[in-house]
Design a protein around this motif. Structure first.
Motif, PDB file in Angstrom:
ATOM      1  N   ALA A 134       1.129  25.954 -16.969  1.00 40.59           N
ATOM      2  CA  ALA A 134       1.593  24.988 -17.965  1.00 40.59           C
ATOM      3  C   ALA A 134       2.868  24.300 -17.486  1.00 40.59           C
ATOM      4  CB  ALA A 134       1.830  25.691 -19.300  1.00 40.59           C
ATOM      5  N   ALA A 135       3.770  25.073 -16.897  1.00 39.87           N
ATOM      6  CA  ALA A 135       5.020  24.504 -16.399  1.00 39.87           C
ATOM      7  C   ALA A 135       4.747  23.455 -15.320  1.00 39.87           C
ATOM      8  CB  ALA A 135       5.924  25.608 -15.849  1.00 39.87           C
ATOM      9  N   VAL A 136       3.807  23.774 -14.444  1.00 42.52           N
ATOM     10  CA  VAL A 136       3.469  22.821 -13.371  1.00 42.52           C
ATOM     11  C   VAL A 136       2.860  21.558 -13.984  1.00 42.52           C
ATOM     12  CG1 VAL A 136       1.955  22.454 -11.388  1.00 42.52           C
ATOM     13  CG2 VAL A 136       3.192  24.625 -11.645  1.00 42.52           C
ATOM     14  N   ALA A 137       1.961  21.719 -14.941  1.00 40.61           N
ATOM     15  CA  ALA A 137       1.343  20.554 -15.576  1.00 40.61           C
ATOM     16  C   ALA A 137       2.375  19.711 -16.312  1.00 40.61           C
ATOM     17  CB  ALA A 137       0.236  20.998 -16.526  1.00 40.61           C
ATOM     18  N   ALA A 138       3.427  20.345 -16.820  1.00 39.01           N
ATOM     19  CA  ALA A 138       4.473  19.609 -17.525  1.00 39.01           C
ATOM     20  C   ALA A 138       5.458  18.950 -16.573  1.00 39.01           C
ATOM     21  CB  ALA A 138       5.212  20.538 -18.484  1.00 39.01           C
ATOM     22  N   GLU A 174     -10.863  20.527 -14.843  1.00 37.93           N
ATOM     23  CA  GLU A 174     -11.712  20.674 -13.668  1.00 37.93           C
ATOM     24  C   GLU A 174     -11.026  21.560 -12.610  1.00 37.93           C
ATOM     25  OE1 GLU A 174     -13.285  17.173 -11.082  1.00 37.93           O
ATOM     26  OE2 GLU A 174     -13.559  16.692 -13.217  1.00 37.93           O
ATOM     27  N   ALA A 175      -9.739  21.271 -12.382  1.00 37.91           N
ATOM     28  CA  ALA A 175      -8.997  22.013 -11.357  1.00 37.91           C
ATOM     29  C   ALA A 175      -8.979  23.507 -11.666  1.00 37.91           C
ATOM     30  CB  ALA A 175      -7.575  21.471 -11.248  1.00 37.91           C
ATOM     31  N   LEU A 176      -8.967  23.827 -12.954  1.00 32.30           N
ATOM     32  CA  LEU A 176      -8.847  25.240 -13.346  1.00 32.30           C
ATOM     33  C   LEU A 176     -10.189  25.878 -13.719  1.00 32.30           C
ATOM     34  CD1 LEU A 176      -5.544  24.975 -15.390  1.00 32.30           C
ATOM     35  CD2 LEU A 176      -5.855  25.938 -13.114  1.00 32.30           C
ATOM     36  N   ALA A 177     -11.264  25.101 -13.578  1.00 31.40           N
ATOM     37  CA  ALA A 177     -12.586  25.613 -14.002  1.00 31.40           C
ATOM     38  C   ALA A 177     -13.033  26.793 -13.125  1.00 31.40           C
ATOM     39  CB  ALA A 177     -13.613  24.496 -13.930  1.00 31.40           C
ATOM     40  N   LYS A 204      -3.909  23.505  -7.008  1.00 27.81           N
ATOM     41  CA  LYS A 204      -4.979  22.692  -7.575  1.00 27.81           C
ATOM     42  C   LYS A 204      -4.484  21.804  -8.718  1.00 27.81           C
ATOM     43  CE  LYS A 204      -9.024  25.561  -6.570  1.00 27.81           C
ATOM     44  NZ  LYS A 204      -9.969  26.484  -7.205  1.00 27.81           N
ATOM     45  N   VAL A 205      -3.656  22.368  -9.592  1.00 32.25           N
ATOM     46  CA  VAL A 205      -3.140  21.566 -10.710  1.00 32.25           C
ATOM     47  C   VAL A 205      -2.262  20.443 -10.176  1.00 32.25           C
ATOM     48  CG1 VAL A 205      -1.631  21.585 -12.750  1.00 32.25           C
ATOM     49  CG2 VAL A 205      -3.290  23.422 -12.418  1.00 32.25           C
TER      50      VAL A 205
END
Lengths: 333, 333, 333, 333
Positions: B285-289, D330-333, B327-328
């Motif tokens: 979540a931190a990376v996505a934010a 998708e990346a986390l699927a 990946k994220v």
């Protein structure tokens, strides 16, 4: 200490944990239920870090029965501690007012305030020489010179002095200070706590804005475990979502701490509320709730009073408060 | 700065305040309304203590328009700061994983963890040598010996090292430490901030559990105002009423700090959540934010893993997380 | 209302906002600074949603100068409101004790408690008939039958009664209830507030556990804007990170609300602390801080006392508290 | 349930408590230690009010081992619940975007927004018809007319609709609403929870700003215990001391609730942050942390966009977010 294992804990996990606990000298009592297993740990659990156990995947909950603090605990020291500073006593039914300016600013200022609060019933003089400020651009205090001016005020009025320390290396400068204050921001500066714990001077320990009462007691324990038993606890407001006040003064702290510890408990309504008009009602409330003392900001510098004294009372206001405090104490005696 | 006076402010009070403000070099624009008077203050208000004005009886509200921090402010430094540690870069689009054990415990332990996290994609090695613990009876770290073991791990793996300082007097021991960490409890230990501000080493500054983001930035300002511009901010959870988690990880801090400051922002999900099972989701979540880095606890000591590694990931879990993080980041590139 | 635009606000954005504000009948004063532009809004801003403006990208800050509440505001109604319930008066120097059991459980119970608290100085009898409980499996109250038993207790003792409403459709059942209580969980159940606002019965409005004082006043405004001006505010603790108490009783609320509103302010220390041993100190503190009344849980059922009365005082404890309250009020008269 | 008695508990107190517990059908296991006695309670403790026991003078601590919620608990229902709304599924690996304006304002507005968010990947349309507002003077929604406009939008786009209910008496108006929303302020309006629990419509239950996750689950239990098992939980920020954001979005809620419950968990970043610029990063973070869905405010009314859409995304921004969400998933699927 009680540890509850989840239903899905494997026998291996359970046995490993029990073995680990036993290796630390504990006796482990196991009782199994349908949805969980309960481990009762008997022995000296103060060396066990409950956070570590709690974070294990197969552990549901950890509950500490005996608190970790010992020196500070009423359980082991049922009698109230009375801290003596010269002739002044705080705790065990003894009440004291601590008053003075936020910062020492000049000889004239500190002497005048000292004289006026002494007349109005204050037992101890407070004044900041080293000031921890949120901004590096704000006034940081008069430092050593400020301590010297406090010494003069003490000499003239006979009042013992209270001042805040912010750096272990400043300790030699505090020789003439009677009560060393640890501020809210340094409540968990453990190096500083240990350093003052190695002195014999009374320590006034303020609760951090984001600290629990348990942590306050653990910080007192840091001081006491080094040998210094003269600790005075001070509630000065905690941080909450409420925006109409600077902090939320947590007066329940008084009766709650009273149950858990034998140490004296005082309240600082000036910093907690940040507004002179709120100081008197909250000071009286603290006294009614059983506080052993109050710490009140008082200024006495008409020329600079406009801003510098804004959360402070004038000497006249302090004298009026002092009289009301006496009446409330009498009413509840 | 905007100051709003109450309806019942007297002309004398108003004039005194204006005069006091003008004496501090400010221009004061007055605009009167039916229920209040508004003073607009133009000039360098960073020297003005808004709390003092706010606490005046006849003042309704004070609003600071320009924040007090300057060095840390994006307003004055629009470009992202990139902190370089050897070949590693953090900030301005550069991302780094910091991993390692909570405490250094032995040469074997730190070398093994260092090798495994290096293989799994960590750029920096963390490890505590001086540990600030809530209880005086908990393990306080291997101290100087721990720093020496970190140096060996660095020598062997080539990874720069991050370790926490808790006392200004320990600074000479940190010569071989690449990033000095200021822990949450010392975020407002201003003497320590100033001391590391006088070095040129990158500083990893953790947010206090009861501290606002503004205070975090003011603490960064303490370091920067002494000359050291290499500050990395770290969110690690704040204290709230919620009881199912140890702290509440405040991930909004990432985009909010991004707007206010040019400094790199990383997140420590291990300490924030205190539970290994929560580390991966909160790290992702931190990376996505938009975090510039992560700080993750990893242990590698099968014999003592039972308890010591409970909020830590195993090297295998860390490697898996590391792959997901990549990946994220790719998905959002 | 003051709106501060960011440095990078375009002329178009600024002009659009000004036009939008003027279309709502406001006069807009513009003053430009180096780093921001300040808009001073004069006129009836109570219709303007500050959150909307604040959330605009190019807006730095919005500050409301005049609070949105009008009926509840001391600014527009400087005189203290005195709420009359039969011969009992609360507010404007009039003080009243409200006492009784958490829940009405039987005729015997409520009559005995009513008689004993009446003798010990309580002016009003409280008792829950509809109970909002966190768990659907907990006792939900005797409902209509409970209200009928309260009516009997009133008949016998002459004490007016206070009971909580949780559903707009129950209003007809409250015909014989003298003061309708809105509980903490329903403080922002606006439909319920409007419904009791259309009656003429005094309303005792409790502060929500997660609600600010401003929101409490806005909820009072909901009731008053429907025509019912007889609102009594009640502080009963807020939610914080502290774990040694159930809630943190915010006694600063008393002097702070006193400044903002003319409505009477009472305190419920029983629910705030959840522990009988904390009720007396916090009750006395509330009185010393200037409360207009107290709401105290008292039980009188020896057979079931073990658990049901655990946060309640016994009649004897209540009588003792009552005497101390009188002494504190006298001391401060 | 574990109950720990204080050292000074008398034999009489202990025996009375044990008898009281046994009378409620529990088995009581006693184990005595030097400083306390531990009672282990086995049986159906869901009927026991732990607060009552905890508040007894001679009780040190009460720890509930089995949570009170049953229907909502993963312990008793290990499989993920999948809520179906027409063809849309949420939970158990199914993800859905809910989008639409804060308030329904006109036929044109809701139709345009519906069409655009449908194209951009939203599965459900949200729109407020009854608006709970902090101030009685703010716009309260189009009410029944708003629901009728939502029905038209559904007819045209085929999207199921979500709308908030604030009064049990409005239930008949919600016949054509597919998902009934319970707002944060009504999370503990138990009468409303029971009323929607007696319907068979999916319920979207928002966490209160001052409510714990345990209370959120207890409120879900209120709905489920009436027969309706289609509950979707929604995290939307909690109240903390931090001032740079409107609320603190608690994303740890996602993995934590996942462990405790089988119900789907979605996140509303629009209301939590109150600022359009923060919506995207927090939405992506929620997805990375494992959310089953997002609830996003989108506006589409150029004329009134200035203010009304300030925390909302434009359709173009929503489409962009929607694409990024898909990539992260998708990346986390």
């Amino acid at each position: 200490m009680i540890t509850i294992l989840k239903k899905n804990a494997t026998k291996q996990q359970r046995d490993d944990l029990i073995q680990w606990l036993e290796a630390r000298g504990l006796e482990v009592h196991v009782s199994e239920g349908e949805y969980q297993t309960v481990l009762g740990l008997v022995g000296d659990t103060s060396q066990i870090d409950e956070g570590l156990i709690d974070s294990l995947d197969f552990v549901e909950q950890v509950t500490r029965v005996t608190e970790v603090y010992k020196e500070a605990s009423r359980k082991f020291h049922p009698e109230d501690t009375v801290v003596s500073i010269g002739d002044v006593r705080i705790g065990g039914g003894n009440f004291a007012m601590i008053a003075g300016p936020c910062s020492v600013e000049s000889e004239k200022q500190i002497l005048e305030v000292a004289r006026s609060v002494s007349l109005a019933g204050a037992a101890l003089l407070r004044g900041g020489a080293f000031k921890p400020r949120t901004s590096p651009y704000d006034f940081q205090g008069m430092k050593a010179e400020g301590l010297e001016l406090l010494r003069k005020a003490k000499e003239e009025t006979g009042m013992p002095i209270v001042s805040e320390i912010i750096n272990v290396n400043h300790l030699p400068l505090f020789e003439n200070v009677d009560v060393i204050q640890i501020g809210a921001r340094n409540m968990q500066n453990f190096e500083l706590l240990k350093a003052v714990g190695r002195t014999s001077k009374p320590v006034l320990l303020k609760r951090g804005l984001g600290s629990t009462l348990k942590e306050l007691l653990m910080s007192a324990e840091y001081i006491m475990s080094e040998g210094n038993k003269n600790v005075i606890l001070c509630e000065r407001g905690i941080r909450t979502f409420e925006k109409y006040t600077r902090n939320t003064l947590d007066l329940s702290a008084i009766p709650v701490l009273r149950e858990h510890t034998h140490l004296p408990i005082i309240v600082d309504p000036s910093h907690a509320t940040g507004k002179a008009s709120l100081v008197e009602p909250m000071a009286l409330a603290a006294v009614a709730a059983g506080a052993d003392g109050l710490m009140i900001e008082v200024h006495n510098d008409p020329e600079r009073a406009l801003c510098d004294g804004a959360q402070s009372l004038t000497p006249a206001q302090f004298a009026k408060l002092s009289a009301k405090v006496a009446k409330v104490r009498e009413a509840l005696a």
